[in-house]
Design an enzyme around this catalytic site. Structure first.
Site, PDB file in Angstrom:
ATOM      1  N   SER A  89      -1.274   5.538   3.112  1.00  0.00           N
ATOM      2  CA  SER A  89      -1.553   4.209   3.675  1.00  0.00           C
ATOM      3  C   SER A  89      -2.910   4.220   4.387  1.00  0.00           C
ATOM      4  CB  SER A  89      -0.413   3.793   4.598  1.00  0.00           C
ATOM      5  OG  SER A  89      -0.561   2.468   5.034  1.00  0.00           O
ATOM      6  N   HIS A 193       2.082  -3.260   3.058  1.00  0.00           N
ATOM      7  CA  HIS A 193       2.147  -2.983   1.625  1.00  0.00           C
ATOM      8  C   HIS A 193       3.137  -3.898   0.895  1.00  0.00           C
ATOM      9  CE1 HIS A 193      -0.510   0.339   2.335  1.00  0.00           C
ATOM     10  NE2 HIS A 193       0.299   0.761   3.282  1.00  0.00           N
TER      11      HIS A 193
END
Length: 308
Positions: A89, A193
């Site tokens: 991430s 996300h």
């Protein structure tokens, strides 16, 4: 072959930067980054409480700063000699700095904008993320989709992270997929996300237009599909789009295996990715840089596994 990896949001804990700032030159370096991005990284990394550093706009630059600082304490990237780099991430921005795609200050500037944009997107609807412990990934993904949740992180080693509204996550807690032992809420402030982050993609894309990325100097493995990316422009494009798309760390680890990785070092605040690697990459030596006390052991691992 050594891979250097950087953790994502949720890895931060109060005071985790304190010991690193005591290293020679570290405080001055962090002070310069703080001035550049308008955020007191030293304060948040040493004195702030868990709620303060849970704030997305704070947590993200703090994690990237910690990753870059701890890797620098280990040595110059050319000295460390990783065969590949990757990040989970927001850790992808740390990895982009390791690979020379972005210089350190540019990486911090980009992640500051990322954090602010994602915090703003997260404020629109009350959302969150929860980790599923146990269960079959295919069964769990189908179950999540029935509940309207997104499998935002497919981490490998049987771990999936669900993201969505708090109501959807509450429903998941009451109706777990078959085989899942426990649903654990994560220390994040939104459904990262997922489609909830679409507004942040647009803002990050605008910020990225002003940047001139260099091509990676070492193999850069992307969260999008676990594939190596050779173009700096493509790395940057993927960094922008990844904000609203699932993290496929499982595929990153599959690529590590294909590349012949024999050791993995996770930069500060390490622990999460080494835990996954221990289960998914048997035989690969792992080390988490949690404090400067881990540097000697990390240097030994570098000496044994780095590329010549």
């Amino acid at each position: 072959m050594l891979v250097l990896v950087a953790p994502g949001q949720g890895a931060q804990t109060p005071g985790f930067l304190t010991d690193w700032l005591a290293l020679p030159g570290a405080a001055d370096r962090v002070a310069a980054w703080s001035d550049a991005i308008g955020l007191d990284l030293a304060h948040f990394g040493t004195k702030a409480d868990a709620d303060e550093i849970r704030d997305t706009s704070v947590a993200q630059p703090l994690l990237v700063a910690a990753g870059i600082l701890s890797a620098a304490a280990l040595g110059d990237i050319s000295e460390i000699g990783p065969g590949a780099v990757a990040g989970h991430s927001v850790g992808e921005i740390t990895a982009a700095a390791f690979a020379g795609v972005l210089d350190d200050t540019t990486a911090l500037t980009l992640v500051r904008r990322r954090g602010l944009a994602m915090a703003e997107a997260a404020a629109v609807t009350e959302t969150g993320m929860s980790a599923l412990l146990g269960g079959d990934p295919e069964v769990s993904v189908a179950h999540l989709e029935r509940l309207g949740l997104t499998p935002a992180n497919v981490n490998g080693a049987g771990q999936i992270v669900a993201a969505g509204t708090m109501e959807q996550l509450a429903a998941l807690n009451e109706d777990k997929p078959e085989g899942v032992r426990k649903v654990v809420p994560l220390k994040v402030a939104g459904a990262f996300h997922t489609h909830h982050m679409a507004p942040a993609v647009d803002k990050l894309a605008e910020a990225a237009k002003a940047l001139t990325p260099a091509d990676p100097k070492v193999t850069y493995v992307s969260n999008k599909d676990g594939q190596p990316v050779a173009s700096g422009a493509e790395v940057l494009e993927r960094l922008v789009g990844q904000v609203a798309n699932p993290v496929r760390w499982d595929r990153c680890m599959e690529t590590f295996k294909e590349l012949g990785v024999t050791a993995l070092i996770e930069v500060c605040p390490g622990g999460t990715l080494t835990g996954l690697a221990k289960r998914a990459l048997p035989g690969v030596k792992t080390l988490a840089l949690k404090s400067p006390a881990d540097l000697d052991a990390a240097r030994e691992l570098v000496a044994e596994h780095a590329q010549a």
